[in-house]
Write a protein that holds these residues in place. Structure first.
Motif, PDB file in Angstrom:
ATOM      1  N   ASN A 451       0.829  -1.213   0.000  1.00  0.00           N
ATOM      2  CA  ASN A 451       0.000   0.000   0.000  1.00  0.00           C
ATOM      3  C   ASN A 451       0.858   1.255   0.000  1.00  0.00           C
ATOM      4  O   ASN A 451       0.534   2.261  -0.661  1.00  0.00           O
ATOM      5  N   ALA A 452       1.965   1.195   0.774  1.00  0.00           N
ATOM      6  CA  ALA A 452       2.853   2.364   0.802  1.00  0.00           C
ATOM      7  C   ALA A 452       3.465   2.602  -0.570  1.00  0.00           C
ATOM      8  O   ALA A 452       3.546   3.755  -1.034  1.00  0.00           O
ATOM      9  N   LEU A 453       3.892   1.552  -1.241  1.00  0.00           N
ATOM     10  CA  LEU A 453       4.507   1.707  -2.562  1.00  0.00           C
ATOM     11  C   LEU A 453       3.512   2.261  -3.567  1.00  0.00           C
ATOM     12  O   LEU A 453       3.864   3.108  -4.410  1.00  0.00           O
ATOM     13  N   ASN A 454       2.260   1.795  -3.497  1.00  0.00           N
ATOM     14  CA  ASN A 454       1.241   2.317  -4.416  1.00  0.00           C
ATOM     15  C   ASN A 454       1.087   3.824  -4.273  1.00  0.00           C
ATOM     16  O   ASN A 454       0.979   4.564  -5.259  1.00  0.00           O
ATOM     17  N   GLY A 455       1.063   4.289  -3.025  1.00  0.00           N
ATOM     18  CA  GLY A 455       0.896   5.736  -2.824  1.00  0.00           C
ATOM     19  C   GLY A 455       2.141   6.524  -3.213  1.00  0.00           C
ATOM     20  O   GLY A 455       2.053   7.563  -3.876  1.00  0.00           O
ATOM     21  N   LEU A 456       3.318   6.001  -2.820  1.00  0.00           N
ATOM     22  CA  LEU A 456       4.557   6.717  -3.106  1.00  0.00           C
ATOM     23  C   LEU A 456       4.843   6.775  -4.606  1.00  0.00           C
ATOM     24  O   LEU A 456       5.439   7.768  -5.095  1.00  0.00           O
ATOM     25  N   TRP A 469      12.324   5.240   1.114  1.00  0.00           N
ATOM     26  CA  TRP A 469      11.161   5.542   1.955  1.00  0.00           C
ATOM     27  C   TRP A 469      10.538   4.239   2.517  1.00  0.00           C
ATOM     28  O   TRP A 469      10.127   4.195   3.674  1.00  0.00           O
ATOM     29  N   LEU A 470      10.456   3.207   1.678  1.00  0.00           N
ATOM     30  CA  LEU A 470       9.920   1.931   2.161  1.00  0.00           C
ATOM     31  C   LEU A 470      10.793   1.359   3.288  1.00  0.00           C
ATOM     32  O   LEU A 470      10.297   0.761   4.247  1.00  0.00           O
ATOM     33  N   ASN A 471      12.114   1.549   3.146  1.00  0.00           N
ATOM     34  CA  ASN A 471      13.022   1.069   4.188  1.00  0.00           C
ATOM     35  C   ASN A 471      12.757   1.787   5.507  1.00  0.00           C
ATOM     36  O   ASN A 471      12.745   1.153   6.579  1.00  0.00           O
ATOM     37  N   SER A 472      12.527   3.091   5.461  1.00  0.00           N
ATOM     38  CA  SER A 472      12.234   3.841   6.690  1.00  0.00           C
ATOM     39  C   SER A 472      10.941   3.352   7.334  1.00  0.00           C
ATOM     40  O   SER A 472      10.844   3.214   8.564  1.00  0.00           O
TER      41      SER A 472
END
Length: 615
Positions: A451-456, A469-472
């Motif tokens: 979900n985070a990747l879809n938004g970013l 950003w995903l790593n953070s």
């Protein structure tokens, strides 16, 4: 409950009820003339102490010792002690032998008896095997103390006329007979087999005589219940023999007379002039929760005069044990009072403990199975929600296909995840990852990262920024939230694939009949180093080029070098590159997992092929 009843303890009412039944049966025996008033047994005349004299009365002459010896139908010999200079017993001389002993030796010649007596055959000198297991010392102890040795198991080695040695197993008894000792024996036979069966099954028997308060018991009862002052059979811990104020221990009263062996009596202790009955005394050992069952058991025997069985919990010197008791009453005549109670007792504590452990293990296995099934169902739904069917990337100039095999045959419970879509700017997003672990934890991490990747991705930021950003996000979620991943964006206008590698196996490029691993700028898995800055690699694609990505479940094998597995994957990709894309990924997955009946980890293969230029 009044103070007097409370002080008497939880057993008082049950004990009184059982003792009342005992008194009623004893009264019936007296009324039938079977037992003299007071419950005592008729006293028998004592045998004369001297074995070489025959005591007699005018009306009833008694035979001599040797005549009695010959009348016995079991082998018997008389032993005379031979003292050493220091007063200790040096040996025993056989001074008389009966015919049964001669027949037992299987040498029925008349000279055997004469030779046995006339040649001064001695036990220790002529049968040295008696010293091997301490048997001779036990015989000497009978002479010293006057306490009989009963049914002692002995292994004999009998030389045969042919020269070979025969082993025999006997039950030997030795009793004082005036200044001599009487030694008798019988073949192990049925009696021995019964004793061995009791030992193997951990079962003992006993019989209480209500008239006299005496009990006869098998030697195995000592093992089942434990002798006073000793361990409970072969079990660790305390022994039987709970002491009570004003009376001897329960077992002291019935099994504590110091005599071992089948059929040895033990005197009950009188109470108010009457011998105490076993069932009434044993109630002091019974735990409160078993009192109703024990009272019912005693009533069936003593009131209803019918067989009964019970499983009762007792406390034996501080240890709680469970006994299975099966008993029957012995009546003086049909419909008459109970004269005796015969019982078979078995300690079933270990059996019940084992059964309870098995049931608990089965229940826990069932819980684990239900939990796993529920988790698999939830994970399946969660995976379907966050990893939908592949979206066509043809609009962005790519053909895409996927093959997946779950770990251990489980569907949808692994950590492998795929994310692909065509972004508003016409570029294609493709991500393949492997979240740590399996089940709901892995599925939850997949959901967060996907979900985070879809938004970013809609920010248009470079893939190296998306990966950082995903790593953070993973680092903030805790040390267990780790995952490997390939994050890629395809730029159709430049025919370029820009991608990052976070601890993941590198992609394979197949072009013009050749296949090779792409050089990767590898960073740590997501969730390991909070401030790590990932770098991107750019790979130009020509029409027909094939890029193959996989998760580590396809190449990691216990006992196999990782680089060797990667080389095998490159060769497999090259072999199947000309197949249609769906058939290609299926063939590669099947070939790489052919040696695994139950894959230890999920295995995913994703292939993308650059489509020809649009006119």
């Amino acid at each position: 409950m009044g103070e007097e009843e409370s002080a008497a303890g939880p057993h008082s009412a049950d004990r009184e009820a059982i003792e009342r039944l005992v008194r009623d049966n004893r009264r019936g025996l007296m009324q039938a003339g079977l037992v003299p008033p007071g419950g005592g047994a008729t006293r028998l005349p004592e045998a004369h102490d001297d074995p070489d004299r025959a005591a007699a009365t005018a009306d009833s002459p008694l035979p001599g010792t040797r005549s009695v010896l010959q009348a016995l139908d079991i082998p018997a010999v008389l032993l005379r002690p031979i003292p050493a200079d220091g007063g200790e017993i040096e040996d025993f001389e056989i001074i008389a032998v009966n015919r049964a002993a001669v027949l037992y030796s299987r040498e029925p010649d008349p000279g055997f008896t004469g030779r046995l007596v006339g040649d001064l055959i001695r036990l220790r000198a002529d049968y040295p095997g008696m010293d091997a297991d301490g048997f001779f010392k036990e015989i000497a102890e009978v002479h010293r103390t006057g306490v009989p040795l009963r049914r002692r198991g002995v292994e004999w080695l009998m030389p045969r006329p042919s020269g070979w040695i025969e082993r025999r197993s006997d039950l030997v008894s030795v009793s004082p007979c005036g200044s001599a000792l009487l030694m008798t024996w019988e073949r192990f036979g049925r009696a021995g087999m019964v004793a061995e069966a009791q030992r193997i099954a951990d079962v003992g028997w006993l019989e209480w005589d209500l008239a006299t308060g005496r009990a006869e018991y098998s030697s195995q009862m000592r093992t089942v219940l434990g002798p006073p002052g000793g361990p409970v059979g072969g079990r660790p811990g305390g022994a039987l023999g709970k002491r009570h104020t004003g009376s001897r221990a329960i077992v002291d009263g019935h099994l504590g007379d110091g005599h071992l062996g089948d059929g040895h009596p033990a005197d009950g202790q009188p109470v108010d002039g009457q011998p105490v009955d076993g069932p009434a005394r044993w109630i002091d050992l019974v735990e409160p929760e078993s009192l109703p069952a024990y009272r019912t058991f005693a009533e069936h025997l003593l009131r209803d005069t019918r067989p009964a069985s019970a499983q009762i919990t007792v406390r034996l010197r501080g240890r709680v044990r469970v006994l299975r008791v099966v008993a029957e009453p012995v009546t003086a005549f049909r419909g008459g009072p109970v004269w005796a109670v015969r019982a078979v007792v078995r300690d079933v504590t270990d059996i019940l403990d084992s059964r309870i452990r098995e049931e608990e293990a089965a229940l826990e296995a069932h819980r684990q199975r239900r939990r796993a099934e529920a988790e698999a169902a939830v994970s399946e739904k969660l995976r379907a929600a966050i990893v939908p069917d592949l979206v066509s990337l043809a609009e962005a100039g790519l053909d895409l296909s996927l093959a997946y095999r779950p770990a251990g045959g489980r569907a949808g419970v692994g950590g492998d995840w795929v994310n692909n879509r065509v972004l508003p700017d016409g570029r294609a997003l493709l991500a393949l990852g492997d979240a740590r672990g399996h089940g709901l934890d892995a599925a939850a991490l997949m959901s967060k990262l996907g979900n985070a990747l879809n938004g970013l991705a809609f920010t248009g930021a470079p893939v190296e920024n998306l990966t950082t950003w995903l790593n953070s996000l993973a680092c903030d979620d805790g040390w267990e939230s780790t995952a490997t991943a390939i994050i890629a964006r395809y730029h159709p206008e430049m025919r370029t694939l820009r991608w990052t590698c976070a601890g993941h196996p590198p992609p394979i490029l197949v072009r013009g009949g050749h296949a090779a691993l792409l050089e990767a700028k590898v960073g740590p898995p997501l969730g390991v180093l909070p401030d790590f800055q990932y770098l991107a690699t750019e790979t130009a694609l020509a029409p027909g080029d094939l890029v193959l990505l996989c998760t580590d479940g396809l190449v990691e094998r216990r006992g196999t070098d990782f680089d060797d597995s990667l080389r095998a994957l490159v060769e497999s990709a090259l072999r199947h590159a000309d197949l249609p894309l769906r058939e290609c990924v299926d063939a590669v997955l099947a070939e790489m997992t052919a040696d695994l009946d139950v894959p230890p980890d999920d295995a995913t293969v994703v292939a993308l092929r650059a489509l020809p230029f649009k006119p």
